[in-house]
Design an enzyme around this catalytic site. Structure first.
Site, PDB file in Angstrom:
ATOM      1  N   PRO A  92      52.772  80.582  50.679  1.00  0.00           N
ATOM      2  CG  PRO A  92      53.241  78.451  51.496  1.00  0.00           C
ATOM      3  CD  PRO A  92      53.829  79.549  50.684  1.00  0.00           C
ATOM      4  CG  ASP A 172      37.402  88.921  32.986  1.00  0.00           C
ATOM      5  OD1 ASP A 172      36.773  88.721  31.934  1.00  0.00           O
ATOM      6  OD2 ASP A 172      38.601  89.241  33.020  1.00  0.00           O
TER       7      ASP A 172
END
Length: 259
Positions: A92, A172
């Site tokens: 993280p 995308d």
């Protein structure tokens, strides 16, 4: 592309890596994924791979010994083949994965991914072997396995031959900073709802223009902050003015109906 995964839970990768596009890419030889069980490299008689942190504190820390030995083996094998893999740690604290990072990582021939657990990994492992820390978002999960799978899926889409059409990844959402336009398939009418007529016209220029405008519309409605980082053409700016006028008109109509 070769991907080596270092984990204490190798079973978490079995099904995801054997299904869908990733499974097909592995079967075709476009991806080679090696899963290494960190427990196989520990010298602890109970096969422990963690210990309590120096200085006290809650939780456990992944021990350096099995990771040093495993990294040494992977790097030695790679060196024998004249390669130097890029070592990633799912954390993280790392840079947040986005489409640009995924495309960049897809250019690597060999990636090693370390999946952390508990309260983290002994810093000496990171200092010695890890080139880059990667996060999939500002939240904490129980381990690095799920983030590693997300990373592999995102990166693999940019590896040549993985997708059915070579241009699919570049079309995308986020590939140009915008969200993707709406998609439709057969039948052209379903339960009273029709596909936009332009998509049935066969006019590729009009279809391209429609998709660009709708991409801008979807981004404005769902993620307007993304527009701050997009270079807009004169046509884009015209589309935005038209969309804003349409949105304002819709609000006026809703106000009239509620009176």
């Amino acid at each position: 592309m070769i991907i080596d995964i270092l984990t204490v839970f190798p079973e978490m990768f079995e099904s995801p890596l054997n299904t869908s596009l990733i499974g097909k890419a592995i079967n075709k030889g476009l991806l080679t994924v090696n899963i290494h069980n960190i427990r196989d490299y520990t010298t602890d008689k109970h096969f422990r791979t963690d210990d309590s942190p120096f200085g006290g504190g809650v939780g456990m820390v992944m021990s350096p010994q099995p990771l040093f030995d495993l990294y040494d083996k992977i790097l030695a094998d790679a060196q024998n083949e004249g390669k130097k893999p890029l070592s990633l740690y799912m954390s993280p604290q790392g840079g947040v994965l986005n489409v640009d990072m995924a495309a960049e990582l897809s250019e690597e021939e060999h990636i090693v991914i370390l999946c952390g657990h508990y309260e983290g990994v002994d810093q000496r492992v990171l200092d010695t072997y890890v080139d880059r820390e990667v996060s999939i978002g500002d939240y904490v999960l129980t381990g690095g396995e799920l983030p590693a799978l997300v990373l592999i899926d995102a990166v693999a889409r940019f590896v040549s031959g993985v997708l059915g059409k070579g241009e699919s990844a570049t079309n995308d959402s986020f590939s140009d900073g915008l969200l993707e336009s709406p998609q439709y398939t057969r039948p052209s009418e379903f339960r009273g709802q029709s596909v936009p007529s332009v998509l049935l016209s066969g006019d590729h220029k009009r279809i391209s223009e429609w998709r660009r405008k709708e991409s801008l519309r979807v981004t404005m409605e769902k993620r307007p902050e993304l527009l701050d980082n997009v270079t807009l053409s004169k046509t884009d700016k015209r589309y935005i003015k038209e969309i804003q006028a349409e949105m304002q008109g819709n609000k006026s109509e809703e106000g009239s109906e509620n009176e």
